[in-house]
Design an enzyme around this catalytic site. Structure first.
Site, mmCIF file in Angstrom:
data_model
loop_
_atom_site.group_PDB
_atom_site.id
_atom_site.type_symbol
_atom_site.label_atom_id
_atom_site.label_comp_id
_atom_site.label_asym_id
_atom_site.label_seq_id
_atom_site.Cartn_x
_atom_site.Cartn_y
_atom_site.Cartn_z
ATOM 1 N N ARG A 131 0.853 -0.837 -0.075
ATOM 2 C CA ARG A 131 -0.220 0.163 0.003
ATOM 3 C C ARG A 131 0.832 1.021 0.214
ATOM 4 O O ARG A 131 1.886 0.901 0.506
ATOM 5 C CB ARG A 131 -0.864 0.226 1.069
ATOM 6 C CG ARG A 131 -2.014 -0.814 1.359
ATOM 7 C CD ARG A 131 -2.845 -0.463 -0.035
ATOM 8 N NE ARG A 131 -4.174 -1.115 -0.194
ATOM 9 C CZ ARG A 131 -4.399 -2.349 -0.682
ATOM 10 N NH1 ARG A 131 -3.628 -2.570 -1.762
ATOM 11 N NH2 ARG A 131 -5.564 -2.473 -1.049
ATOM 12 N N HIS A 142 -1.588 -0.597 -10.005
ATOM 13 C CA HIS A 142 -1.369 -1.030 -8.903
ATOM 14 C C HIS A 142 -2.407 -2.266 -9.984
ATOM 15 O O HIS A 142 -3.295 -2.873 -9.797
ATOM 16 C CB HIS A 142 -2.750 0.015 -8.724
ATOM 17 C CG HIS A 142 -3.558 -0.826 -6.987
ATOM 18 N ND1 HIS A 142 -4.220 -0.271 -6.387
ATOM 19 C CD2 HIS A 142 -3.216 -2.043 -6.722
ATOM 20 C CE1 HIS A 142 -4.282 -0.847 -4.826
ATOM 21 N NE2 HIS A 142 -3.915 -2.303 -5.610
#
Ligand code: NAP
Length: 310
Positions: free
Chosen positions: A225, A273
């Protein structure tokens, strides 16, 4: 008796999930009505993506569980209206995707592939790359994804150290835990892979102090993250050359703003991502199994611990 399964995610996801979910839930022997528009008070299970419209769980008076489509739960775990069991996504395809991204991007850097791919024709500079045996990789987070990546890297020959909250024992991996363990793990991190969840305890875990512990010329890979890294500290370490390269898949703001310095930094690789995507054909099996368990009165798989936040 039929159970009501609400699919609470974006419309494009419904198009992707409708058939596999129906198929897998039927395959585990549960008779279900699966739809995007079931009245809240009639819902038994909520298949959920945190970017759905559902933010208030209060009206779901008879629901038995929220089954998250994503591995990361930081966007839902603190929801004060949620008092139902919350399961996160774990599936073999998600794990395999992460293994491929992590090993692929480490091998790119390790073998110096860019030097050959980008070299002008006629360049003949036969410098042999080091062997994996001579390179040390640290994986922060030894959960579903981190442990699988650590094992895959060790199988390639890398010397792998892993770090987690609780002490682990994984064959072929030097497992560490606790604050001292983190320091030890970073001191040997020629490559550092971040596979921690975003929680208050992990935010900015890579910062000016911890980056300085890593050996000069280290490489950072973050498919965990964005909030795990203090971006200014990383940029400063990259500019100083202390960190040689950062391969980043996740960011505080996504999509990464077009004017963010990561886009143009010569020592940074941005991937959008994509390290590991939840794929409907596989993740529907995890959802179906948890619904079967709920109906059979068996414990749900992959439950999130509200106290730790993951
Ligand atoms: P997981 O199974 O919950 O594992 C998390 C690991 O982090 C565990 O080993 C845990 O320790 C460790 N950890 C948590 N808090 C810690 C702390 N304060 N100090 C030390 N260790 C700590 O999660 P996962 O399935 O492997 O997924 C990891 C993360 O990857 C997710 O949270 C998500 O953010 C990210 N992800 C990214 C993508 C992508 O496409 N980029 C895809 C999927 C997932 P214990 O083992 O002791 O509990």
């Amino acid at each position: 008796m039929s159970v009501n399964v609400l699919f609470a995610a974006t419309e494009d996801r419904w198009a992707e999930y409708e058939d596999p979910l129906r198929r897998e839930i039927a395959a585990v022997g549960v008779d279900a009505r699966i739809a995007t528009d079931i009245p809240a008070a009639e819902v038994d299970y909520i298949v959920y993506a945190p970017n759905s419209q559902v933010k208030d769980f209060t009206p779901f008076t008879r629901a038995r569980a929220v089954l998250n489509l994503w591995a990361g739960v930081e966007a839902i775990v603190g929801n004060p209206t949620l008092h139902l069991p919350l399961a996160r996504m774990v599936d073999p395809a998600l794990t395999q995707g992460m293994i491929e991204w992590v090993t692929g991007h480490i091998l790119r850097l390790h073998l110096g592939m860019d030097a050959h791919i980008g070299a002008p024709a006629g360049t003949w500079a036969p410098v042999a790359p080091p062997l994996a045996f001579d390179r040390r990789v640290t994986v922060l987070g030894l959960g579903e994804l981190g442990a699988a990546c650590a094992v895959a890297l060790a199988a390639l020959g890398f010397q792998v150290t892993g770090w987690s909250r609780s002490q682990k024992d994984i064959a072929g991996i030097c497992c560490l835990s606790g604050d001292n363990g983190l320091e030890q793990a970073l001191r040997v991190a020629e490559y550092c892979v971040l596979l921690l969840p975003k929680t208050p305890a992990t935010e900015n875990i890579l910062n000016a102090r911890t980056l300085a512990l890593m050996p000069g010329g280290a490489r950072v890979l973050n498919p965990g993250r964005g909030q795990l890294i203090d971006d200014d500290a990383l940029l400063a370490a990259l500019d100083a050359g202390h960190i040689d390269h950062a391969t980043l898949d996740v960011f505080r703001v996504e999509p990464l703003p077009t004017d963010h310095p990561y886009w143009t930094h010569p020592r940074v690789t941005v991937t959008p991502h994509v390290a590991s995507e939840t794929r409907a054909a596989y993740s529907s099996k995890t959802i179906a199994e948890n619904i079967r368990r709920g109906e059979a009165g068996e414990p749900f798989l992959h439950l999130v611990d509200r106290t730790t936040g993951y």
